[in-house]
Design a protein around this motif. Structure first.
Motif, PDB file in Angstrom:
ATOM      1  N   LYS A 165       0.835  -1.198   0.000  1.00 58.93           N
ATOM      2  CA  LYS A 165       0.000   0.000   0.000  1.00 58.93           C
ATOM      3  C   LYS A 165       0.869   1.245   0.000  1.00 58.93           C
ATOM      4  O   LYS A 165       1.911   1.294   0.655  1.00 58.93           O
ATOM      5  CB  LYS A 165      -0.923   0.017   1.220  1.00 58.93           C
ATOM      6  CG  LYS A 165      -1.964  -1.094   1.255  1.00 58.93           C
ATOM      7  CD  LYS A 165      -3.012  -0.905   0.182  1.00 58.93           C
ATOM      8  CE  LYS A 165      -4.108  -1.964   0.284  1.00 58.93           C
ATOM      9  NZ  LYS A 165      -5.133  -1.784  -0.784  1.00 58.93           N
ATOM     10  N   PHE A 166       0.422   2.250  -0.733  1.00 57.76           N
ATOM     11  CA  PHE A 166       1.056   3.558  -0.709  1.00 57.76           C
ATOM     12  C   PHE A 166       0.028   4.539  -0.164  1.00 57.76           C
ATOM     13  O   PHE A 166      -0.831   5.024  -0.885  1.00 57.76           O
ATOM     14  CB  PHE A 166       1.505   3.964  -2.114  1.00 57.76           C
ATOM     15  CG  PHE A 166       2.343   5.209  -2.142  1.00 57.76           C
ATOM     16  CD1 PHE A 166       3.637   5.208  -1.656  1.00 57.76           C
ATOM     17  CD2 PHE A 166       1.828   6.388  -2.661  1.00 57.76           C
ATOM     18  CE1 PHE A 166       4.412   6.351  -1.680  1.00 57.76           C
ATOM     19  CE2 PHE A 166       2.584   7.539  -2.697  1.00 57.76           C
ATOM     20  CZ  PHE A 166       3.891   7.524  -2.207  1.00 57.76           C
ATOM     21  N   GLY A 167       0.092   4.750   1.147  1.00 57.60           N
ATOM     22  CA  GLY A 167      -0.995   5.465   1.806  1.00 57.60           C
ATOM     23  C   GLY A 167      -2.208   4.555   1.872  1.00 57.60           C
ATOM     24  O   GLY A 167      -2.126   3.419   2.341  1.00 57.60           O
ATOM     25  N   SER A 168      -3.328   5.033   1.386  1.00 58.62           N
ATOM     26  CA  SER A 168      -4.552   4.222   1.370  1.00 58.62           C
ATOM     27  C   SER A 168      -4.767   3.520   0.036  1.00 58.62           C
ATOM     28  O   SER A 168      -5.726   2.763  -0.129  1.00 58.62           O
ATOM     29  CB  SER A 168      -5.765   5.108   1.682  1.00 58.62           C
ATOM     30  OG  SER A 168      -5.888   6.142   0.713  1.00 58.62           O
ATOM     31  N   GLU A 169      -3.889   3.757  -0.931  1.00 59.63           N
ATOM     32  CA  GLU A 169      -4.043   3.191  -2.265  1.00 59.63           C
ATOM     33  C   GLU A 169      -3.033   2.082  -2.512  1.00 59.63           C
ATOM     34  O   GLU A 169      -2.052   1.932  -1.777  1.00 59.63           O
ATOM     35  CB  GLU A 169      -3.889   4.291  -3.326  1.00 59.63           C
ATOM     36  CG  GLU A 169      -4.919   5.410  -3.222  1.00 59.63           C
ATOM     37  CD  GLU A 169      -4.739   6.434  -4.315  1.00 59.63           C
ATOM     38  OE1 GLU A 169      -3.803   6.277  -5.132  1.00 59.63           O
ATOM     39  OE2 GLU A 169      -5.527   7.402  -4.355  1.00 59.63           O
ATOM     40  N   PHE A 188      -6.185  -7.111  14.052  1.00 57.82           N
ATOM     41  CA  PHE A 188      -7.101  -7.848  13.195  1.00 57.82           C
ATOM     42  C   PHE A 188      -6.395  -8.958  12.418  1.00 57.82           C
ATOM     43  O   PHE A 188      -6.995  -9.613  11.578  1.00 57.82           O
ATOM     44  CB  PHE A 188      -7.770  -6.897  12.206  1.00 57.82           C
ATOM     45  CG  PHE A 188      -8.531  -5.776  12.875  1.00 57.82           C
ATOM     46  CD1 PHE A 188      -9.722  -6.037  13.539  1.00 57.82           C
ATOM     47  CD2 PHE A 188      -8.046  -4.481  12.847  1.00 57.82           C
ATOM     48  CE1 PHE A 188     -10.420  -5.007  14.153  1.00 57.82           C
ATOM     49  CE2 PHE A 188      -8.738  -3.451  13.459  1.00 57.82           C
ATOM     50  CZ  PHE A 188      -9.928  -3.711  14.116  1.00 57.82           C
ATOM     51  N   ASN A 189      -5.117  -9.160  12.697  1.00 60.06           N
ATOM     52  CA  ASN A 189      -4.308 -10.185  12.031  1.00 60.06           C
ATOM     53  C   ASN A 189      -4.282 -10.013  10.513  1.00 60.06           C
ATOM     54  O   ASN A 189      -4.235 -10.989   9.760  1.00 60.06           O
ATOM     55  CB  ASN A 189      -4.821 -11.594  12.381  1.00 60.06           C
ATOM     56  CG  ASN A 189      -4.550 -11.950  13.826  1.00 60.06           C
ATOM     57  OD1 ASN A 189      -3.551 -11.526  14.402  1.00 60.06           O
ATOM     58  ND2 ASN A 189      -5.451 -12.714  14.428  1.00 60.06           N
ATOM     59  N   GLU A 190      -4.339  -8.773  10.060  1.00 60.11           N
ATOM     60  CA  GLU A 190      -4.246  -8.500   8.637  1.00 60.11           C
ATOM     61  C   GLU A 190      -2.806  -8.696   8.165  1.00 60.11           C
ATOM     62  O   GLU A 190      -1.864  -8.264   8.831  1.00 60.11           O
ATOM     63  CB  GLU A 190      -4.704  -7.075   8.326  1.00 60.11           C
ATOM     64  CG  GLU A 190      -6.189  -6.854   8.573  1.00 60.11           C
ATOM     65  CD  GLU A 190      -6.586  -5.409   8.320  1.00 60.11           C
ATOM     66  OE1 GLU A 190      -7.792  -5.151   8.223  1.00 60.11           O
ATOM     67  OE2 GLU A 190      -5.681  -4.551   8.232  1.00 60.11           O
ATOM     68  N   VAL A 191      -2.660  -9.349   7.020  1.00 63.63           N
ATOM     69  CA  VAL A 191      -1.328  -9.633   6.495  1.00 63.63           C
ATOM     70  C   VAL A 191      -0.798  -8.409   5.750  1.00 63.63           C
ATOM     71  O   VAL A 191      -1.451  -7.885   4.849  1.00 63.63           O
ATOM     72  CB  VAL A 191      -1.363 -10.842   5.543  1.00 63.63           C
ATOM     73  CG1 VAL A 191       0.014 -11.085   4.927  1.00 63.63           C
ATOM     74  CG2 VAL A 191      -1.833 -12.089   6.286  1.00 63.63           C
ATOM     75  N   LYS A 192       0.363  -7.940   6.173  1.00 63.94           N
ATOM     76  CA  LYS A 192       1.024  -6.838   5.487  1.00 63.94           C
ATOM     77  C   LYS A 192       2.134  -7.426   4.620  1.00 63.94           C
ATOM     78  O   LYS A 192       2.943  -8.238   5.084  1.00 63.94           O
ATOM     79  CB  LYS A 192       1.601  -5.838   6.491  1.00 63.94           C
ATOM     80  CG  LYS A 192       0.550  -5.157   7.346  1.00 63.94           C
ATOM     81  CD  LYS A 192       1.165  -4.100   8.246  1.00 63.94           C
ATOM     82  CE  LYS A 192       1.722  -2.947   7.424  1.00 63.94           C
ATOM     83  NZ  LYS A 192       2.239  -1.853   8.291  1.00 63.94           N
ATOM     84  N   ARG A 193       2.155  -7.012   3.382  1.00 64.44           N
ATOM     85  CA  ARG A 193       3.117  -7.575   2.441  1.00 64.44           C
ATOM     86  C   ARG A 193       4.035  -6.469   1.919  1.00 64.44           C
ATOM     87  O   ARG A 193       3.597  -5.345   1.680  1.00 64.44           O
ATOM     88  CB  ARG A 193       2.403  -8.228   1.259  1.00 64.44           C
ATOM     89  CG  ARG A 193       1.361  -9.279   1.663  1.00 64.44           C
ATOM     90  CD  ARG A 193       0.921 -10.077   0.459  1.00 64.44           C
ATOM     91  NE  ARG A 193       0.329  -9.233  -0.588  1.00 64.44           N
ATOM     92  CZ  ARG A 193       0.249  -9.570  -1.868  1.00 64.44           C
ATOM     93  NH1 ARG A 193       0.741 -10.724  -2.264  1.00 64.44           N
ATOM     94  NH2 ARG A 193      -0.310  -8.763  -2.738  1.00 64.44           N
ATOM     95  N   HIS A 194       5.294  -6.828   1.711  1.00 65.38           N
ATOM     96  CA  HIS A 194       6.207  -5.891   1.068  1.00 65.38           C
ATOM     97  C   HIS A 194       7.382  -6.659   0.465  1.00 65.38           C
ATOM     98  O   HIS A 194       7.640  -7.817   0.792  1.00 65.38           O
ATOM     99  CB  HIS A 194       6.702  -4.819   2.046  1.00 65.38           C
ATOM    100  CG  HIS A 194       7.613  -5.330   3.115  1.00 65.38           C
ATOM    101  ND1 HIS A 194       7.159  -5.674   4.376  1.00 65.38           N
ATOM    102  CD2 HIS A 194       8.954  -5.541   3.133  1.00 65.38           C
ATOM    103  CE1 HIS A 194       8.182  -6.076   5.116  1.00 65.38           C
ATOM    104  NE2 HIS A 194       9.281  -6.004   4.378  1.00 65.38           N
TER     105      HIS A 194
END
Length: 416
Positions: free
Chosen positions: A66-70, A135-141
């Protein structure tokens, strides 16, 4: 005291030294925790880490999903680009495919590395996943690592290269849509005159397989290439990056095959408007249609041009060009007019290659057929049907000769 260098360390002595060092470290740690403030401890540990850790010459760039909210365009491009860079040494892969996709989608999994080179420089990519919120949301990078001296090259030309390559891959894998008036499928409502249905174009026609005069094919390809290269030109002169083609000629001369070949060549969505299915807009018809609330042909055409979207090819087809209002034929609506004529000898050679796997010049019957084709009005669709009548090549070609001779006799009877 330690023994002299002439005497080897005994095992009890080694245990004694180890116990002494361990005890001292435990005592030192307790004193730090009890008497030194936490901020000072952190500073001391960072200082020791800097002193005893070798300084790295590498720089790591983090590319978040994500770049900000997008969505991050660079992340999406890297994900596509790296699919083509997967090494045979990779130990784990993720594979997927939807029902409408032709190819498998392959990507790397968490923890895998991909090495890339660009202009004699080396880069390393790592894919990282983490769960960092309640919320256990997966963050990817992605982590892109390279030598610090390559910073300018990577942030400039290399990442631009990744974006461009990803766009090309997307273009080649993209499912081309064919839009037609009142066709079934997902609708397109960006123009007047009702909805446009779309289907995924899965037609094998290409310019190589098109039974068309080679010079005419080259003219069309050159025009399409020129159109592709002039996006910035269209923008500079204030015109929509769209182009219209009018295909006209008798039924069966390959208009639908040419549309498919153009779509497959460009990887653009195609809008196909069969003019015989829409009211013409001569003055009398236009007045009558408007009084009934019907949208005229020119209104549909102009609506297509003005509707939202970027690149677009609109193909108009008709069997009778002479019946169209001249106002519809002007550049800006129908930029290039292509006459789809009856089959020629050169077109027949392409058909023979496609259907029989022959070079037309290598079979004794082909020369006779080519002379008949040039002197008779016969469509590529009719010849293609005849070429599918038998598995024996000689039988097929003799059948083609009989068919063309019969057509020639019928034509002569009509004219006399």
């Amino acid at each position: 005291m330690f023994p002299s260098s002439d005497n080897a360390f005994s095992l009890p002595t080694l245990f004694s030294v180890y116990a002494s060092i361990t005890g001292f470290m435990m005592l030192f740690r307790k004193m730090l925790n009890d008497f030194m403030p936490m901020q000072l401890r952190s500073y001391l540990f960072r200082l020791l880490d800097q002193l005893f850790t070798p300084k790295s010459n590498n720089l790591t760039v983090i590319i978040d999903e994500k770049f900000g909210s997008e969505s991050n365009h660079v992340f999406e491009a890297a994900e596509i680009y790296l699919r083509k860079k997967i090494s045979p040494d990779t130990k784990q892969l993720c594979v997927g495919k939807t029902t409408k996709e032709k190819h498998f989608t392959i990507s790397i999994v968490k923890g895998e590395e991909i090495f890339d080179s660009f202009e004699n420089s080396k880069m390393k990519w790592n894919y990282v996943e983490s769960e960092e919120n309640k919320f256990n949301e997966v963050k990817r990078h992605y982590r892109l690592t390279f030598e610090n001296k390559l910073r300018e090259k990577v942030m400039g030309s290399y990442l631009s290269h990744v974006l461009a390559e990803a766009e090309e891959i997307k273009k080649n894998l993209r499912a081309v849509k064919l839009y037609s008036k009142d066709a079934p499928g997902r609708g397109y409502y960006g123009s007047p005159g009702g909805s446009w249905g779309s289907i995924t174009l899965d037609h094998p026609s290409t310019f190589d397989t098109l039974a068309m005069d080679p010079s005419a094919k080259k003219k069309i390809i050159d025009d399409l290439e020129r159109f592709l290269k002039r996006k910035e030109f269209y923008k500079r002169v204030g015109k929509a990056w769209k182009r219209g083609y009018l295909l006209y000629g008798p039924p069966g001369t390959g208009k639908s095959s040419l549309i498919a070949a153009m779509a497959n060549y460009l990887k653009f969505d195609i809008f196909d408007l069969e003019l015989s299915s829409v009211q013409n807009n001569g003055t009398e018809n236009q007045e009558r249609n408007m009084s009934r609330g019907t949208v005229t042909l020119s209104g549909i055409i102009d609506g297509l041009w003005s509707s939202a979207g970027d690149e677009r090819i609109i193909v108009f087809t008709t069997n009778h060009k002479e019946q169209l209002d001249p106002a519809l034929l002007r550049p800006g609506r129908m930029d290039m007019h292509i006459h789809m004529s009856y089959c020629t000898s050169l077109g027949f050679r392409t058909l023979v290659s496609n259907y029989l796997g022959l070079d037309g010049l290598n079979h004794p019957l082909c020369e006779e057929i080519e002379k008949l084709v040039d002197s008779t009005e016969v469509t590529p669709a009719e010849l293609a049907e005849e070429l599918m009548q038998d598995d024996d090549i000689d039988v097929v070609l003799r059948g083609v000769i009989s068919f063309i001779e019969k057509k020639k006799v019928e034509r002569n009877n009509i004219t006399t």
